[in-house]
Design an enzyme around this catalytic site. Structure first.
Site, PDB file in Angstrom:
ATOM      1  CG  ASP A 174     -24.136  26.587 -19.528  1.00 42.97           C
ATOM      2  OD1 ASP A 174     -23.157  25.805 -19.506  1.00 42.97           O
ATOM      3  OD2 ASP A 174     -25.095  26.489 -18.742  1.00 42.97           O
TER       4      ASP A 174
ATOM      5  CE1 TYR B 291     -11.359  20.970 -10.829  1.00 42.13           C
ATOM      6  CE2 TYR B 291      -9.608  19.957  -9.532  1.00 42.13           C
ATOM      7  CZ  TYR B 291     -10.024  20.889 -10.464  1.00 42.13           C
ATOM      8  OH  TYR B 291      -9.108  21.750 -11.027  1.00 42.13           O
TER       9      TYR B 291
END
Length: 255
Positions: free
Chosen positions: A59, A161
């Protein structure tokens, strides 16, 4: 910089899309590649794993795991290349009928797209800086980040984003300057709309509408075109501190 089997590279988001194509392109050049992605993404690879690429479940928001993976890549051969492709692209308006933007979603997007990129960049830079330089310029390696055209023309629903990818764009020139004295180049690629596995979920009608917005070629970008640009950036020693748009001259409309 000439790629060969005496170098290693680390590629994030390597289970699919841009990361998978990049890992494949580097491996074909003989580079020893460590591809990292979430464990569940790697578990789903099955026979789609790229022969010759070593994988590790990581991760990118876990800085300790990232550092361990970077050291593992460097154990294969001297680390010269890092390519950041891991990321998510959620959609949510700042304010809608359901209320304000989910702050946890915003934070998660920043954590993966920006902090994840930074963790890999800084960890890779530390290892690359310890390697022997080559050539008259004293080069040591290249780091390539993935921004987006949304960094410049974010659409409705892309607040998180766009903010994350705009930050990656800003980070890349700063990192290029920070790492210049160590012989490490840093660049970013800002793709437009790419035909990644994520796009398979959209309807044919929506796909055609997206393609109609691209001036030329009037189609979605191919992941392998992203990988080719990665190789071009690595090959050209004077490309540094740039965010290069890969978008067919697309300028995203508001919606």
């Amino acid at each position: 910089m000439q790629l060969n089997d005496s170098y290693s590279a680390i590629v994030t988001g390597a289970a699919s899309g841009l990361g998978a194509e990049t890992a494949h392109a580097l491996q074909e050049k003989g580079v020893k590649v460590l591809g990292i992605d979430l464990p569940q993404a790697l578990d789903a690879l099955d026979d789609q794993a790229i022969p010759g690429v070593e994988y590790q479940g990581v991760d990118v928001t876990d800085v300790d795991a990232v550092r361990k993976a970077v050291r593992q890549a460097a154990s294969l051969a001297p680390l010269r290349v890092a390519v950041n492709c891991a990321g998510i692209a959620p959609s949510q308006r700042i304010l809608s009928r359901r209320g304000p933007h989910d702050p946890q979603l915003f934070s998660r997007t920043i954590n993966i797209n920006l902090l994840g990129t930074f963790h890999v960049l800084s960890s890779a830079a530390e290892i690359i800086a310890e390697s022997d330089p080559w050539g008259e310029d004293g080069q040591r390696g290249v780091i390539i980040n993935t921004s987006s055209v949304a960094a410049f023309e974010g659409q409705v629903g892309q607040a998180a984003y766009s903010a994350s990818k705009g930050a990656v764009h800003a980070l890349s020139i700063t990192a290029a300057r920070d790492l210049a004295s160590m012989g490490i180049r840093v660049n970013a690629i800002a793709p437009g709309v790419v035909a990644t596995p994520m796009m398979k979920q959209i309807t044919e009608e929506f796909r055609k509408a997206l393609e109609a917005n691209v001036p030329f070629p009037a189609r979605l970008a191919k992941p392998e075109e992203f990988a080719k640009l990665v190789l071009s950036i690595i090959d050209n020693d004077y490309i540094n501190g740039q965010t290069i748009r890969l978008d067919g001259a697309l300028r995203m409309p508001p919606r």
